[in-house]
Motif scaffolding. Structure first.
Motif, PDB file in Angstrom:
ATOM      1  N   UNK A 336       0.827  -1.212   0.000  1.00  0.00           N
ATOM      2  CA  UNK A 336       0.000   0.000   0.000  1.00  0.00           C
ATOM      3  C   UNK A 336       0.862   1.263   0.000  1.00  0.00           C
ATOM      4  N   UNK A 337       0.356   2.302  -0.655  1.00  0.00           N
ATOM      5  CA  UNK A 337       1.025   3.592  -0.493  1.00  0.00           C
ATOM      6  C   UNK A 337       0.782   4.097   0.928  1.00  0.00           C
ATOM      7  N   UNK A 385       4.653  -3.142   4.505  1.00  0.00           N
ATOM      8  CA  UNK A 385       5.575  -2.397   3.658  1.00  0.00           C
ATOM      9  C   UNK A 385       4.918  -1.174   3.012  1.00  0.00           C
ATOM     10  N   UNK A 386       4.081  -0.487   3.784  1.00  0.00           N
ATOM     11  CA  UNK A 386       3.437   0.725   3.267  1.00  0.00           C
ATOM     12  C   UNK A 386       4.481   1.834   3.126  1.00  0.00           C
ATOM     13  N   UNK A 406       6.535   8.967   7.150  1.00  0.00           N
ATOM     14  CA  UNK A 406       7.191   8.391   5.978  1.00  0.00           C
ATOM     15  C   UNK A 406       8.010   7.200   6.479  1.00  0.00           C
ATOM     16  N   UNK A 407       7.565   6.003   6.163  1.00  0.00           N
ATOM     17  CA  UNK A 407       8.165   4.819   6.801  1.00  0.00           C
ATOM     18  C   UNK A 407       9.554   4.499   6.253  1.00  0.00           C
ATOM     19  N   UNK A 428       5.869  12.862  -3.578  1.00  0.00           N
ATOM     20  CA  UNK A 428       6.186  11.791  -4.523  1.00  0.00           C
ATOM     21  C   UNK A 428       5.655  10.454  -4.048  1.00  0.00           C
ATOM     22  N   UNK A 429       4.452  10.461  -3.470  1.00  0.00           N
ATOM     23  CA  UNK A 429       3.812   9.172  -3.226  1.00  0.00           C
ATOM     24  C   UNK A 429       3.605   8.558  -4.598  1.00  0.00           C
TER      25      UNK A 429
END
Ligand code: AMP
Length: 432
Positions: A336-337, A385-386, A406-407, A428-429
């Motif tokens: 996922x974003x 892992x988003x 922001x992960x 910049x997603x």
């Protein structure tokens, strides 16, 4: 009524079948998009035929001496005692559909492609299943070698687009109804003299399907057929000219090929051109596809005389090899974003609304639907892992804000809710 009492509680997949899970399905999607695009570039329209057909469709066309018909068909009787089969291959039902839907009145050549599921009762082994998939293309209405060349070029185009670089095209001509019978007689005489040295299957094939002995993979048979008569030397003038013109076209298209006099392919309906494309990108050579010309099949299935040529590519093997190519594949991401973590179920409505807005703007978004709390939600976001975790607690809501983490960069800030979309767009997603 049949008794469906469950005897065992262990559920397993049926032998020779497999599950395709999301991690692999994205590779299929990628490959299928290349196949569909290439088909359209070469003028092929998609055809979808039923999963089962009347048994005669295959018995008549594939041949009652072929392995597919004699040993491998999933043949069953329906409640009205009709003999039906799960399709073991594509060409016969496409020819049936071509004739039944009067496609012969369309401007020639008629070009059809399919992506379909087939069933054969085979001994399961690596890369061979009882349920499998093929992409295939069929060209109707031209017997010119230029159509053989164009179809073969489509095969090479696809495989190169998919990233295969070391391709080998094996080519042969197995003649026509004029030159094949005398060759067949000569071959039978030769094989009779070798009967003691052939495997059991081949010794049984001598009289019924002698050409099949030529491409038996058993080394014992391969040794026994050294010195067998060669079809190319027995081709009639027309077949000889057809074969040599095809080679000229391939030369002009800079498609290299290997003449393989032992290549015959297993199905009865082929004549003249037969071919296979192998890849040596991963060491040993693996066959990716095979095809051939079948100029009499349409007429024999009730249509007007219509020459045709086609090929089929096994998708399980293709996907297996694609995964081993050195360059990464351009796959749709499964991550996922955004993942929305919430403090409690009180934020669920807002989370659903935000997620809906983000999805409409093409951000893959998930929510902690069970409202496990911010800390747990963050853990899930990381496991999935988003790219971003969005955190919504009572404090954020009272201020009309959202906290966004922001992960990858491990940075975090709180922003007004209405700024969320511009923020993601700017950060910049990226949408892959
Ligand atoms: P065929 O239809 O036998 O000419 O085979 C064309 C391609 O389909 C082969 O090159 C194989 O890659 C694939 N294929 C045929 N049978 C199977 C099977 N039982 N399981 C998986 N792939 C198959």
């Amino acid at each position: 009524m049949r008794d469906f009492t469950i005897l065992s509680m262990k559920y397993t997949k049926s032998i020779g079948t497999r599950d395709i899970l999301p991690e692999e399905a994205v590779i299929w999607e990628y490959a299928l998009s290349v196949l569909r695009e290439a088909s359209s570039l070469y003028g092929y329209g998609e055809i979808r035929t039923p999963a089962f057909e009347n048994a005669e469709v295959f018995i008549h066309s594939v041949g009652d001496t072929s392995d597919i018909v004699t040993k491998e068909m999933y043949l069953f009787q329906d409640k009205s005692e009709r003999q039906l089969v799960l399709k073991p291959e594509g060409t016969a039902s496409i020819v049936r559909a071509y004739v039944e839907n009067h496609y012969h009145v369309k401007p020639k050549p008629v070009k059809l492609y399919y992506i379909d599921t087939f069933h054969r009762y085979e001994r399961p082994q690596k890369g061979r299943y009882r349920e499998f998939h093929q992409y295939g293309a069929e060209l109707f209405g031209s017997q010119e070698p230029s159509s053989d060349a164009e179809l073969i070029e489509l095969c090479i185009f696809i495989l190169k687009k998919l990233g295969f670089q070391h391709l080998v095209l094996d080519l042969n001509s197995i003649g026509c109804k004029i030159c094949r019978p005398p060759f067949r007689e000569k071959l039978i005489a030769f094989l009779r003299s070798k009967v003691q040295q052939l495997c059991k299957d081949c010794s049984e094939r001598i009289e019924k399907n002698p050409l099949r002995v030529l491409d038996c993979k058993n080394p014992i048979c391969q040794a026994a057929i050294v010195g067998a008569p060669c079809m190319e030397e027995h081709l009639c003038e027309d077949c000889k000219a057809h074969y040599s013109e095809l080679q000229k076209y391939l030369d002009h298209l800079q498609i290299s090929y290997r003449k393989n006099p032992l290549l015959v392919r297993g199905l009865d309906y082929y004549q003249r051109t037969v071919f296979e494309v192998l890849s040596s990108d991963l060491g040993s050579q693996s066959a990716l596809l095979g095809g051939g010309r079948y100029d009499e099949l349409v007429e024999s299935m009730g249509g007007p005389a219509t020459p045709a040529i086609g090929f089929a590519m096994g998708l399980e093997r293709l996907i297996m090899l694609l995964q081993q190519l050195p360059d990464p594949l351009p796959l749709q991401s499964l991550h996922p974003h955004c993942f929305i973590a919430i403090e409690s179920s009180q934020q669920l409505t807002l989370a659903l609304q935000i997620a809906s807005l983000l999805r409409q703007n093409r951000y893959r978004t998930e929510i902690d639907l069970e409202a496990k709390g911010i800390k747990k939600g963050l853990e899930i976001a990381i496991k999935k892992n988003a790219s971003f975790a969005l955190m919504l607690g009572s404090q954020e809501i009272s201020l009309d804000q959202v906290t966004i983490k922001d992960l990858a960069q491990r940075t975090q800030e709180s922003i007004p809710l209405k700024e969320l979309l511009p923020y993601l767009n700017q950060r910049g997603g990226t949408i892959e």
